[in-house]
Design a protein around this motif. Structure first.
Motif, PDB file in Angstrom:
ATOM      1  N   ALA A  71       9.916  16.026  -1.597  1.00 60.26           N
ATOM      2  CA  ALA A  71      11.326  15.119  -1.328  1.00 60.26           C
ATOM      3  C   ALA A  71      12.368  16.104  -1.902  1.00 60.26           C
ATOM      4  N   VAL A  72      13.689  15.782  -1.574  1.00 57.82           N
ATOM      5  CA  VAL A  72      14.719  16.131  -2.064  1.00 57.82           C
ATOM      6  C   VAL A  72      15.520  14.992  -2.549  1.00 57.82           C
ATOM      7  N   MET A  73      15.542  14.882  -4.021  1.00 54.62           N
ATOM      8  CA  MET A  73      16.322  14.114  -4.753  1.00 54.62           C
ATOM      9  C   MET A  73      17.590  14.436  -5.313  1.00 54.62           C
ATOM     10  N   GLY A  74      18.551  13.262  -5.158  1.00 48.66           N
ATOM     11  CA  GLY A  74      19.826  13.561  -5.804  1.00 48.66           C
ATOM     12  C   GLY A  74      19.873  13.398  -7.185  1.00 48.66           C
ATOM     13  N   ASP A  75      20.791  14.092  -8.029  1.00 50.84           N
ATOM     14  CA  ASP A  75      20.657  14.053  -9.414  1.00 50.84           C
ATOM     15  C   ASP A  75      21.969  13.288  -9.616  1.00 50.84           C
TER      16      ASP A  75
END
Length: 182
Positions: free
Chosen positions: A68-72
């Protein structure tokens, strides 16, 4: 493990690493973008194989993929500006903006707003900031039933979010009753 399985493990790792470099490059290229939130990539096993070893059973990875590519969305640093209409969200939350005359809503943490020629508070794309009308309250002791100002906290809102517009750029003075410092 065969030759093709070994090559797949290596190439899947290179591919995942390349995608991670893309995410890191995007974070670096947007470091000065107002309201930008960085992303982080999480990896996962693509395949695994159970094997028997001298000490019992084991598992060997057969490749990696992007999980997954998760936003911070953690709080960033607040900066001082010379514009009175620059806003910031402290903690959780977003500004809600909407294109003029449309029922679409977008959410942003970029608070670089300006007044347009019609008096609407807009972002650089021309989307109007949405907000609630604040209910005017009478703060006299008779109106509050004898309650002190420390007992009546919070802002009362009314209606649904609408375009933020200033009809008049002057307002009657009102004494400051509460200050928050960060």
């Amino acid at each position: 493990m065969g030759l093709s399985a070994s090559l797949y493990s290596g190439t899947s790792g290179l591919k995942a690493h390349g995608e991670d470099m893309t995410v890191i490059g995007n974070n670096i290229s947007n470091v000065s973008t107002i309201g930008f939130k960085a992303s982080r990539m999480y990896f996962e096993h693509a395949l695994s194989q159970q094997i028997t070893t001298a000490s019992g059973g084991g598992q060997v990875g057969r490749g990696v993929s992007v999980g997954a590519v998760m936003g911070d969305f953690s709080q960033g640093s607040l900066e001082s500006t010379t514009e009175a209409t620059d806003l910031a969200v402290g903690g959780n939350g977003f500004f809600m903006v909407s294109p003029a005359g449309q029922e679409l809503n977008y959410y942003t943490r970029a608070g670089n707003f300006r007044f347009d020629e019609d008096g609407y508070l807009v972002d650089p794309h021309g989307y109007r900031l949405q907000g609630w009308a604040v209910q005017e309250s009478n703060t006299s002791a008779a109106a509050t039933g004898g309650a002190t100002s420390s007992e009546t906290t919070g802002v009362k809102i009314k209606g649904v979010p609408q375009d933020v517009k200033l009809e008049n750029f002057q307002s009657p003075p009102q004494a400051t009753s509460r200050v928050d410092m960060i």
